[in-house]
Motif scaffolding. Structure first.
Motif, mmCIF file in Angstrom:
data_model
loop_
_atom_site.group_PDB
_atom_site.id
_atom_site.type_symbol
_atom_site.label_atom_id
_atom_site.label_comp_id
_atom_site.label_asym_id
_atom_site.label_seq_id
_atom_site.Cartn_x
_atom_site.Cartn_y
_atom_site.Cartn_z
ATOM 1 N N TYR A 185 0.815 -1.225 0.000
ATOM 2 C CA TYR A 185 0.000 0.000 0.000
ATOM 3 C C TYR A 185 0.846 1.271 0.000
ATOM 4 O O TYR A 185 0.307 2.374 -0.010
ATOM 5 C CB TYR A 185 -0.930 0.010 1.226
ATOM 6 C CG TYR A 185 -1.905 -1.124 1.207
ATOM 7 C CD1 TYR A 185 -3.131 -1.013 0.543
ATOM 8 C CD2 TYR A 185 -1.605 -2.328 1.824
ATOM 9 C CE1 TYR A 185 -4.023 -2.068 0.498
ATOM 10 C CE2 TYR A 185 -2.495 -3.397 1.792
ATOM 11 C CZ TYR A 185 -3.697 -3.255 1.124
ATOM 12 O OH TYR A 185 -4.578 -4.311 1.078
ATOM 13 N N THR A 203 2.854 2.837 -2.138
ATOM 14 C CA THR A 203 2.718 3.770 -3.262
ATOM 15 C C THR A 203 1.414 4.547 -3.166
ATOM 16 O O THR A 203 1.384 5.774 -3.345
ATOM 17 C CB THR A 203 2.781 3.015 -4.603
ATOM 18 O OG1 THR A 203 4.047 2.355 -4.708
ATOM 19 C CG2 THR A 203 2.619 3.969 -5.777
ATOM 20 N N LYS A 204 0.313 3.842 -2.863
ATOM 21 C CA LYS A 204 -0.988 4.504 -2.716
ATOM 22 C C LYS A 204 -0.964 5.512 -1.573
ATOM 23 O O LYS A 204 -1.465 6.639 -1.705
ATOM 24 C CB LYS A 204 -2.080 3.463 -2.455
ATOM 25 C CG LYS A 204 -2.321 2.490 -3.587
ATOM 26 C CD LYS A 204 -3.391 1.476 -3.171
ATOM 27 C CE LYS A 204 -3.646 0.456 -4.255
ATOM 28 N NZ LYS A 204 -4.664 -0.548 -3.828
ATOM 29 N N ASN A 242 1.617 7.079 -0.251
ATOM 30 C CA ASN A 242 2.486 8.215 -0.529
ATOM 31 C C ASN A 242 1.962 9.127 -1.636
ATOM 32 O O ASN A 242 2.496 10.218 -1.859
ATOM 33 C CB ASN A 242 3.897 7.727 -0.875
ATOM 34 C CG ASN A 242 4.638 7.241 0.351
ATOM 35 O OD1 ASN A 242 4.429 7.735 1.462
ATOM 36 N ND2 ASN A 242 5.503 6.251 0.183
ATOM 37 N N GLU A 243 0.914 8.694 -2.320
ATOM 38 C CA GLU A 243 0.242 9.556 -3.291
ATOM 39 C C GLU A 243 -0.849 10.402 -2.649
ATOM 40 O O GLU A 243 -1.394 11.307 -3.296
ATOM 41 C CB GLU A 243 -0.356 8.705 -4.413
ATOM 42 C CG GLU A 243 0.702 8.129 -5.357
ATOM 43 C CD GLU A 243 0.114 7.135 -6.350
ATOM 44 O OE1 GLU A 243 -1.087 6.772 -6.187
ATOM 45 O OE2 GLU A 243 0.836 6.722 -7.278
ATOM 46 N N LEU A 244 -1.183 10.131 -1.378
ATOM 47 C CA LEU A 244 -2.174 10.944 -0.665
ATOM 48 C C LEU A 244 -1.594 12.332 -0.414
ATOM 49 O O LEU A 244 -0.369 12.504 -0.315
ATOM 50 C CB LEU A 244 -2.552 10.272 0.653
ATOM 51 C CG LEU A 244 -3.272 8.916 0.525
ATOM 52 C CD1 LEU A 244 -3.437 8.259 1.895
ATOM 53 C CD2 LEU A 244 -4.637 9.092 -0.134
ATOM 54 N N PRO A 245 -2.450 13.359 -0.279
ATOM 55 C CA PRO A 245 -1.972 14.744 -0.199
ATOM 56 C C PRO A 245 -0.956 15.010 0.900
ATOM 57 O O PRO A 245 -0.014 15.769 0.685
ATOM 58 C CB PRO A 245 -3.265 15.539 0.046
ATOM 59 C CG PRO A 245 -4.348 14.683 -0.507
ATOM 60 C CD PRO A 245 -3.924 13.277 -0.284
ATOM 61 N N LYS A 247 3.565 10.727 3.940
ATOM 62 C CA LYS A 247 4.863 10.268 3.477
ATOM 63 C C LYS A 247 5.318 9.192 4.456
ATOM 64 O O LYS A 247 5.552 9.467 5.632
ATOM 65 C CB LYS A 247 5.882 11.422 3.443
ATOM 66 C CG LYS A 247 5.531 12.489 2.410
ATOM 67 C CD LYS A 247 5.674 11.964 0.996
ATOM 68 C CE LYS A 247 5.299 12.998 -0.059
ATOM 69 N NZ LYS A 247 3.847 13.198 -0.161
ATOM 70 N N ARG A 264 5.679 -0.329 -10.873
ATOM 71 C CA ARG A 264 4.949 -0.065 -9.628
ATOM 72 C C ARG A 264 5.892 0.292 -8.486
ATOM 73 O O ARG A 264 5.590 1.100 -7.631
ATOM 74 C CB ARG A 264 4.112 -1.296 -9.255
ATOM 75 C CG ARG A 264 3.275 -1.095 -8.004
ATOM 76 C CD ARG A 264 2.432 -2.327 -7.730
ATOM 77 N NE ARG A 264 1.641 -2.187 -6.528
ATOM 78 C CZ ARG A 264 0.495 -1.550 -6.447
ATOM 79 N NH1 ARG A 264 0.002 -0.968 -7.518
ATOM 80 N NH2 ARG A 264 -0.169 -1.466 -5.314
ATOM 81 N N TYR A 265 7.076 -0.332 -8.450
ATOM 82 C CA TYR A 265 8.019 -0.085 -7.374
ATOM 83 C C TYR A 265 9.317 0.546 -7.881
ATOM 84 O O TYR A 265 10.349 0.465 -7.223
ATOM 85 C CB TYR A 265 8.320 -1.383 -6.607
ATOM 86 C CG TYR A 265 7.143 -1.841 -5.813
ATOM 87 C CD1 TYR A 265 6.740 -1.147 -4.680
ATOM 88 C CD2 TYR A 265 6.392 -2.937 -6.222
ATOM 89 C CE1 TYR A 265 5.641 -1.550 -3.955
ATOM 90 C CE2 TYR A 265 5.292 -3.343 -5.505
ATOM 91 C CZ TYR A 265 4.919 -2.647 -4.360
ATOM 92 O OH TYR A 265 3.819 -3.050 -3.645
ATOM 93 N N THR A 278 12.097 2.345 -5.586
ATOM 94 C CA THR A 278 12.033 1.924 -4.184
ATOM 95 C C THR A 278 13.438 1.899 -3.598
ATOM 96 O O THR A 278 14.372 1.395 -4.207
ATOM 97 C CB THR A 278 11.412 0.518 -4.086
ATOM 98 O OG1 THR A 278 10.085 0.589 -4.589
ATOM 99 C CG2 THR A 278 11.386 0.039 -2.653
#
Length: 590
Positions: free
Chosen positions: A188, A190-191, A193-196, A199, A215-216, A219
């Motif tokens: 989860y 990546t998902k 860390n894409e939230l506003p 981190k 996807r990674y 990393t």
């Protein structure tokens, strides 16, 4: 598992399910009138802080960032004044909370490495740490796409802080442990860390008494080592904060919600649907489902619903319940859980038949005494009605109950290795586990929430910045003002107030609690022999309470109190009302 968050769209569908207007709770499962009244009063008083803060933030008369550690401290010492008041509203315009146990003796002991490590065996989430296996240091990290990325953890890096002890020697003697959140968070990350404003890392932390598809892509695996000076010491504190954020979210979503609240509910439903109120197993288990369906309904309504408190204040946001559900693999007896984590091995000569990897492991030591006390009581009670294995197999109510538990209640684990429910031994183990989960396990992971997490610096549920790298503006800011860098990394003010408010409610015993070894009524059964056995169980719990209290006074058992000087009391069976950091209610009732 009935764990769906209301209103959350199916992945890729773009359409919301139409939720029911309310969460149905059978009338006989609702809180009593007196408990409901007290609970609502506590809720109203606690959430009274939120409205003036929201109003103040909206008018921009206050900022959502804390202005240094001192402002955080004022939350518990006189309160933080809000520069507004709401006309005609009696809600206070001062943010003030009770002082959490973690800072009652010292304001800074929580920052020590010793306390950081101790929390993993005597804090609010002491059920994740495990023994490190020798082959783990040699194998690369497995990513979701089945490619591999070599781990940057090396023996040489670990040995820097091992006081000349070699890794191979420590592993051979079972003296290296790991707190591993890689598998839970990596799918989860990546998902998230894409939230506003999120981190995060998927952390692995070692204790001693531990390039592929798109996807990674990018990393990184970073190793942070302890330091007491300069920028490295701030980076070390930030690294520990990120570990604690992982631990806090895993604790709340998996150790707490999933492994107690969610796991126990299907048992409660199947019991009511299949066992007569006169059935001996109904009489045994019924107290351990008290208020569970009701409190779970309230959780679904405001805490874990789509856009609710958990999604607003926890790191994974809208992925919180998905992460929780994905983590469900099975439920364990306490002895089997300790063995699985390498924290114990079978030993017939040791207390409880187990030899602990860490002798001074408060959760395990106290928990095993409670576990054995419960099992002895259940064994004696079951033997009254199922002296022969045939009696278990021929009990049609019992067999229907177990079939519904396995195939419907926990239907997503049909392939798991469930007991066949053919022997009295299997019935005893199953009932002991149900009682343990609903009582002691829930107490261990619930009633320390505010005592430890009430101080947001100690257990933040959010991380908003990665650890800064040299040459970046964030790194320069960290050098100039380490406190500001720390506060901008963890949970901000509004989310802190929400988080603390919820923890304050959930960590509190009401006046109407019924504790392990107690019953609502003395006439719970007409069988005097069963009553006598239960009385013996109550007496045994009193002895265990005395034994735990004596251990907490033993200065040689350093993990019992630690640098913060907080005795491990959460598994003491009884309690007064309030936030006491002790007491084992019969059931998941809060």
């Amino acid at each position: 598992m009935w764990m769906r968050a209301r209103g959350r769209p199916t992945m890729g569908s773009g359409e919301y399910e139409e939720p029911a207007e309310d969460n149905y709770v059978p009338r006989d499962e609702n809180f009593s009138n007196m408990k409901a009244k007290e609970f609502l009063e506590i809720r109203k008083k606690s959430f009274g802080r939120v409205e003036p803060l929201l109003h103040s933030l909206y008018l921009k008369t206050t900022t959502n960032e804390f202005n240094g550690f001192e402002e955080v401290q004022r939350l518990y010492e006189g309160g933080v004044n809000l520069p507004i008041s709401i006309p005609g509203n009696s809600t206070p315009s001062v943010l003030e909370f009770p002082t959490p146990h973690v800072i009652k003796e010292s304001k800074f002991a929580w920052m020590t490495d010793e306390e950081f490590a101790r929390d993993m065996i005597a804090g609010v989430n002491p059920i994740v740490i495990r023994l490190l296996k020798m082959e783990e240091l040699a194998s690369p990290c497995k990513l979701l796409c089945n490619c591999t990325q070599p781990s940057t953890i090396t023996k040489e890096k670990l040995e820097i802080n091992m006081n000349r002890v070699k890794v191979d020697e420590a592993l051979a003697h079972g003296r290296l442990f790991i707190l591993d959140y890689y598998d839970a968070f990596m799918p989860y990350l990546t998902k998230i860390n894409e939230l506003p404003s999120a981190k995060a890392y998927a952390t692995r932390t070692f204790f001693k008494p531990h390039q592929c598809g798109d996807r990674y892509l990018g990393t990184e695996s970073t190793v942070v080592l302890p330091s007491e000076k300069g920028a490295e010491s701030t980076i070390w504190q930030l690294a520990k904060a990120h570990v604690v954020v992982n631990d806090t979210n895993y604790h709340q979503l998996i150790s707490h919600w999933l492994n107690t609240h969610a796991v126990i509910e299907p048992f409660a439903i199947a019991t009511h649907r299949n066992l007569s109120v006169l059935h001996p197993i109904y009489k045994l288990l019924h107290p351990h489902f008290r208020d569970t369906i009701s409190i779970n309904a309230l959780a679904r309504k405001s805490l874990i619903t789509a856009g609710g408190i958990v999604e607003q204040t926890f790191l994974p946001g809208p992925y919180s319940l998905e992460m929780s559900s994905a983590a469900y693999k099975n439920y364990q007896t306490l002895p089997n859980d300790l063995i699985k984590r390498g924290m114990a091995v079978k030993d017939v000569s040791a207390p409880h038949g187990l030899s602990l990897a860490i002798k001074d492991y408060p959760y395990a030591v106290d928990g095993l005494e409670i576990w054995d006390g419960i099992k002895s009581w259940v064994q004696e009670y079951v033997s009254l009605y199922y002296s022969e294995d045939d009696a278990v197999q021929q009990d049609t109510e019992l067999q229907k109950w177990w079939k519904e538990v396995v195939e419907k209640g926990h239907g997503d684990l049909k392939d798991a290795k469930w007991p066949e429910m053919k022997t009295s031994e299997e019935l005893v183990e199953t009932c002991t586990t149900i009682i343990w989960i609903g009582s002691a396990l829930h107490a261990a992971v619930n009633f320390g929430q505010y005592p430890y997490g009430g101080y947001i610096l100690n257990r933040p549920p959010q991380s908003r910045r990665w650890i800064p790298k040299e040459g970046t503006p964030e790194y320069d800011e960290m050098i100039k003002n380490p406190q500001e860098a720390y506060l901008k990394t963890i949970t901000p003010k509004y989310q802190t107030v929400i988080d603390l408010t919820v923890m304050e409610i959930l960590s509190r015993h009401t006046s109407y609690e019924v504790y392990l070894g107690q019953r609502d009524s003395l006439d719970w059964t007409a069988d005097q022999h069963a009553k006598d056995l239960f009385k013996s169980f109550t007496e045994r719990l009193k002895e265990i309470e005395d034994e735990i209290s004596k251990r907490n006074l033993n200065q040689e058992l350093r993990n019992r109190t630690g640098p913060i000087n907080l005795p491990y009391t959460v598994l003491l069976p009884t309690s007064e009302k309030g936030i006491t950091f002790r007491g084992i209610p019969n059931s998941v009732s809060i």
